[in-house]
Write a protein that holds these residues in place. Sequence first.
Motif, short mmCIF file in Angstrom:
data_model
loop_
_atom_site.label_atom_id
_atom_site.label_comp_id
_atom_site.label_asym_id
_atom_site.label_seq_id
_atom_site.Cartn_x
_atom_site.Cartn_y
_atom_site.Cartn_z
N LEU A 106 113.37 52.15 54.97
CA LEU A 106 111.92 52.11 55.16
C LEU A 106 111.28 53.21 54.31
CD1 LEU A 106 111.97 51.69 59.03
CD2 LEU A 106 111.49 49.90 57.37
N GLN A 117 106.38 41.41 60.32
CA GLN A 117 105.18 41.62 59.51
C GLN A 117 105.48 41.54 58.01
OE1 GLN A 117 101.92 42.02 60.70
NE2 GLN A 117 102.98 41.32 62.56
N ALA A 118 106.71 41.87 57.63
CA ALA A 118 107.11 41.76 56.22
C ALA A 118 107.59 40.36 55.88
CB ALA A 118 108.19 42.79 55.92
N ILE A 143 108.40 45.19 62.44
CA ILE A 143 108.29 45.51 61.01
C ILE A 143 108.83 44.36 60.17
CG2 ILE A 143 109.14 47.05 59.20
CD1 ILE A 143 109.03 49.32 61.22
N VAL A 184 106.41 50.55 54.18
CA VAL A 184 105.42 50.69 55.25
C VAL A 184 104.22 51.39 54.63
CG1 VAL A 184 104.93 51.63 57.53
CG2 VAL A 184 107.25 50.85 56.98
N ILE A 209 112.04 47.91 52.84
CA ILE A 209 110.71 47.51 53.29
C ILE A 209 109.76 48.69 53.14
CG2 ILE A 209 109.33 46.76 55.28
CD1 ILE A 209 111.67 45.19 56.27
N PHE A 251 103.01 45.90 55.79
CA PHE A 251 104.45 45.94 55.55
C PHE A 251 104.81 44.89 54.49
CE2 PHE A 251 103.31 46.94 59.87
CZ PHE A 251 103.98 48.13 60.12
N TYR A 274 97.83 49.67 58.78
CA TYR A 274 99.24 49.55 58.43
C TYR A 274 99.53 48.15 57.87
CZ TYR A 274 99.61 53.64 61.51
OH TYR A 274 99.44 54.86 62.10
#
Length: 390
Positions: A315, A237-238, A234, A254, A252, A275, A273
């Motif tokens: 999250l 990807q962010a 996560i 999602v 973050i 992020f 998905y």
Amino acid sequence: MGIKELIKDYFVGFWDYETPKIMVVKNRTLGVIYRGVQFLVITYFIWYVFISQKAYQDSETRPESSVYTMMRGVALQGDRVQDMVEYVQPSEGGDVISTILRREVTQDQKQGTCPEHFSVAKANCTKDSDCIAGEIDFDGNGKRTGRCVLYYNQTFKTCEIRSWCPTEAHAALREPALTEAINFTLYIKNTIHFPKFKVLRGNVKPRKGFKYLNKCHYNEETHPYCPVFRLGYIAEQAREKFSELCRTGGVIGVFINWKCDFDLDPSDCAPFYSFRRLDVRKNLPSSGYHYRFAKYYSKNGQEYRTLIKAFGIRLDIIVHGHAGKFSLIPTIINTVTAMTSVGICTIICDWIMLTFIDKHELYSEKKFDNVNGFTFYGSNLSDISEGVAL
């Protein structure tokens, strides 16, 4: 002519059919512009409106959705084992869940009196008259007693306060970061319902059992229906460094995006998905993510607490949905709009012909007939190319 005759003529003429005359202008430049504009308008409607935006479909953009989250993982911090009860708040939640990555702990606080921290405004003093009894500084830690006392084992003095003592700013101990949390996993169960089309979808296939979910991690190509994400994945990807998140914390988002075409099989409707970090990244007081909570206990008949300032990842699960299916009404509306828009080509070319092209005065004379002060659109001449140098 009287009123009756006018009304009669209008009523009779109301049922007449009118059609414009066509004037052919044999000018290659104007013809290229006309066909070029036509091509652009038709291409826009065919490619963008109908193919890209699917304007032939009835759509639904506000579906009903539910989210359930669960964090899993075990880590060793010194000699102490940390499980989900220790580092997850709440341990099982809805669309928001946070994970503690680092803590600052103030042990054995109790209600009493102690020196105010020296960093608080007007806390430093030399005599009791410098401290106003009953005064509360909202940036401070308690209510002042009116006494000026030594600051713990230091040589300077600060105003005494009644509060939970010792103060956090003085006694807090920073624990090492929970770096093993990079391998913790987040399970996200999402169900979405499109009531207009009566379709209910989930991000886990029914035939996928618990054994599969316990072993798999999300992969867009190999495991698209395994909503189990590593915290390290996560953060990656962010575009965030996990070590930095351990230091300051962060929020973050999602994002679960459902873009479904129900002209196809509903089983092809799958989530996508993404992020993205949501809080301010700069080194400001508002950047990062942290919160405080306390654990209360009793010792020798007196109430104590352990104050914990937790830094971690929050999250936020945000679900978006868009679905479409063929419908006759939007198809007719957008088709008529496209056909009508083609008429813009004629307006543009008429303006160019009557304004910029050579002999535009001749074109204007042939296009409009003036009779008794009235102007009529069109001309008795259908082709003005004869006798006109074009």
